[in-house]
Write a protein that holds these residues in place. Structure first.
Motif, PDB file in Angstrom:
ATOM      1  N   TYR A  32      11.384   6.955  -1.583  1.00  0.00           N
ATOM      2  CA  TYR A  32      11.945   7.642  -0.430  1.00  0.00           C
ATOM      3  C   TYR A  32      12.573   6.600   0.485  1.00  0.00           C
ATOM      4  N   VAL A  33      13.816   6.836   0.878  1.00  0.00           N
ATOM      5  CA  VAL A  33      14.559   5.888   1.697  1.00  0.00           C
ATOM      6  C   VAL A  33      15.049   6.604   2.953  1.00  0.00           C
ATOM      7  N   ILE A 173       6.392   8.411   9.720  1.00  0.00           N
ATOM      8  CA  ILE A 173       6.949   9.487   8.898  1.00  0.00           C
ATOM      9  C   ILE A 173       6.276   9.382   7.537  1.00  0.00           C
ATOM     10  N   GLN A 174       5.625  10.442   7.113  1.00  0.00           N
ATOM     11  CA  GLN A 174       4.925  10.430   5.823  1.00  0.00           C
ATOM     12  C   GLN A 174       5.422  11.573   4.964  1.00  0.00           C
ATOM     13  N   VAL A 175       5.635  11.272   3.685  1.00  0.00           N
ATOM     14  CA  VAL A 175       6.070  12.254   2.699  1.00  0.00           C
ATOM     15  C   VAL A 175       4.998  12.359   1.628  1.00  0.00           C
ATOM     16  N   ALA A 193       4.105   8.415   0.639  1.00  0.00           N
ATOM     17  CA  ALA A 193       4.744   7.205   1.157  1.00  0.00           C
ATOM     18  C   ALA A 193       5.044   7.410   2.630  1.00  0.00           C
ATOM     19  N   SER A 194       5.092   6.307   3.392  1.00  0.00           N
ATOM     20  CA  SER A 194       5.314   6.424   4.831  1.00  0.00           C
ATOM     21  C   SER A 194       5.970   5.165   5.370  1.00  0.00           C
ATOM     22  N   CYS A 195       6.470   5.266   6.603  1.00  0.00           N
ATOM     23  CA  CYS A 195       7.002   4.113   7.324  1.00  0.00           C
ATOM     24  C   CYS A 195       6.724   4.300   8.801  1.00  0.00           C
ATOM     25  N   LEU A 236      10.274   3.719   2.359  1.00  0.00           N
ATOM     26  CA  LEU A 236       8.917   4.169   2.657  1.00  0.00           C
ATOM     27  C   LEU A 236       7.957   3.573   1.633  1.00  0.00           C
ATOM     28  N   LYS A 237       6.878   2.978   2.113  1.00  0.00           N
ATOM     29  CA  LYS A 237       5.900   2.335   1.248  1.00  0.00           C
ATOM     30  C   LYS A 237       4.818   3.329   0.837  1.00  0.00           C
ATOM     31  N   GLU A 238       4.331   3.143  -0.385  1.00  0.00           N
ATOM     32  CA  GLU A 238       3.275   4.034  -0.874  1.00  0.00           C
ATOM     33  C   GLU A 238       2.040   3.908   0.005  1.00  0.00           C
TER      34      GLU A 238
END
Length: 463
Positions: A32-33, A173-175, A193-195, A236-238
């Protein structure tokens, strides 16, 4: 839209890099970007930070790294849930109160919106009216997708204003992405993943990014090496799935049903089973003489975590029982009033502090009454006194006075039809709220009762 052929080199290199970083461990197929630049004022050892403008649409690209290979995603669609949550752990525990406060101050607004006209490859987008910080949608992993989101809250709205300064809190932000199980429900967790982000008023993010770049540019070359390079997009990092995400009840089906209940924060779902209390004991089966410390009116420093849980439940602090599940009485009693307000919110924090300290409600009015039939008994004539009872009124109302008189007579308030004030001339004046408000502090009355012939009630006369 990027084509499969154009993505192939990028995806192969990215997969190889991620495999190398993880020591050969097989990674999730999605990436996710967020199409927003990262800040250059972040040290190499820290997590990236991205600035967003309030209400502006930002793209999140959902890429399938395995488009050039065999994909193990067997379902036609996957479901992604996007959340804006607090980064700070303390605020996560307070999230329920924080979001409720924001809801009341911004009626009709949402924290997170989806810009449907700009989004590509997104099916059945949904936003639950009670979950202002959450959206969800379906997408086809064989084709990739882009969802455009808008964050409507700003970081300083959740910052305590002290000493005239404000420092915006970071969000995340989390997906979380799911595939279907055998029943066709989107329950099988695939990846999260989130950032980290901060949200500013319109154009504020651009100014902040410019300021950060100028700040780093002025540093010496050896000092600049301590900071990350700014990138035009944020990967976004896991991360771990949002609490209980993999155990959500059935909130959608293979044909795209919507969410019925999404968790808001780690501390505000699955409340503990309620403890039943009787008037004299901690449970219906427990005798009164076996009362434990946790079921007393006052929290004790010697209370165990189990006793503290019972005390919280008894005093209507159930929403916080899970948060304080490992706290002993001494742990809670060490917390200051400000600590409890930050954790529980102003209303519940003040109430919890006052209840812990055993602070009683000071009466607004005290009056003394003596029942006519019990005046000057023989045993008291020697000391020349009558028997008076103190009535403490917290509310200066007729209802409060009636309740206190009913307790004195050991009867129901409904049986007291009227309360009268007998004046020296012998007339009876109906007592009202206004009359109670004009009673003098520590006034004494002689009270008598008059049985009502038509009902089971009676009238009370104050002399």
């Amino acid at each position: 839209m990027l084509t499969r052929e154009a993505l192939a080199p990028f995806l192969k290199n990215e997969e190889a890099r991620l495999m190398a970083e993880s020591g050969g461990v097989r990674r999730s197929p999605f990436q996710y970007v967020l199409c927003a630049a990262t800040s250059p004022a972040v040290k190499q050892t820290e997590e990236t930070l991205t600035y967003l403008n309030q209400g502006q649409s930002y793209e999140i690209r959902m890429l399938n790294r395995k488009l050039v290979e065999y994909s193990d995603i067997s379902t036609k669609y996957v479901k992604s849930i996007v959340r804006v949550v607090f980064h700070d752990r303390r605020l996560q525990y307070m999230e329920h109160q924080q979001l409720e406060g924001w809801r009341w101050s911004r009626p009709g607004d949402r924290i997170l919106d989806i810009d449907i006209p700009l989004s590509v490859g997104v099916l059945e987008p949904r936003s639950h009216p009670l979950h202002l910080n959450t959206i969800e949608f379906l997408w086809d992993p064989a084709k990739n997708a882009s969802v455009f989101i808008q964050v409507n809250c700003i970081s300083t709205e959740f910052t305590p204003r002290k000493h005239g300064g404000e420092k915006g809190v970071p969000f995340r932000i989390q997906v979380d992405t799911f595939t279907t199980n055998e029943q066709g429900e989107y329950m099988e967790h695939v990846q999260s993943a989130s950032c980290q982000i901060k949200v500013f008023k319109p154009k504020g993010a651009d100014r902040k990014l410019k300021t950060d770049r100028e700040k780093i540019h002025k540093k010496e070359p050896q000092d600049r090496e301590k900071y990350q390079l700014s990138h035009e997009t944020t990967v976004l990092k896991e991360c771990s799935p949002w609490p209980d995400a993999v155990n959500l009840p059935n909130h959608s089906s293979s044909n795209g049903g919507g969410s019925n209940s999404l968790p808001l924060s780690p501390g505000y779902h699955s409340p503990p089973a309620p403890c039943s209390f009787t008037e004299r004991s901690c449970s219906p089966d427990q005798p009164a003489e076996l009362l434990v410390a946790g079921c007393t009116d006052h929290l004790l420093a010697t209370s165990s975590p189990q006793d503290t849980q019972q005390w919280l439940l008894q005093h209507r602090f159930t929403p916080f029982s899970k948060l304080f599940s490992s706290f002993s009485g001494a742990d809670l009693l060490r917390m200051s009033r400000e600590d409890l307000i930050q954790i529980c919110g102003p209303a519940d924090g003040i109430r919890l502090f006052n209840t812990m300290k055993g602070r009683t409600i000071q009466p607004r009015l005290t009056i003394y009454v003596s029942q006519q039939q019990s005046r000057t008994p023989a045993s008291l004539k020697a000391v020349g006194g009558d028997i008076y009872h103190a009535l403490y009124l917290e509310d200066l109302t007729l209802l409060d006075l009636t309740d206190k008189l009913a307790m004195l007579f050991n009867t129901l308030p409904q049986r007291i039809i009227h309360v009268y004030r007998q004046k020296p001339a012998g007339i009876h004046v109906l007592v009202t709220d206004e009359m109670v408000q004009n009673f003098t502090e520590e006034t004494s009355f002689i009270i008598s009762t008059i049985r009502d012939e038509n009902t089971d009630g009676f009238h009370i006369v104050l002399k």
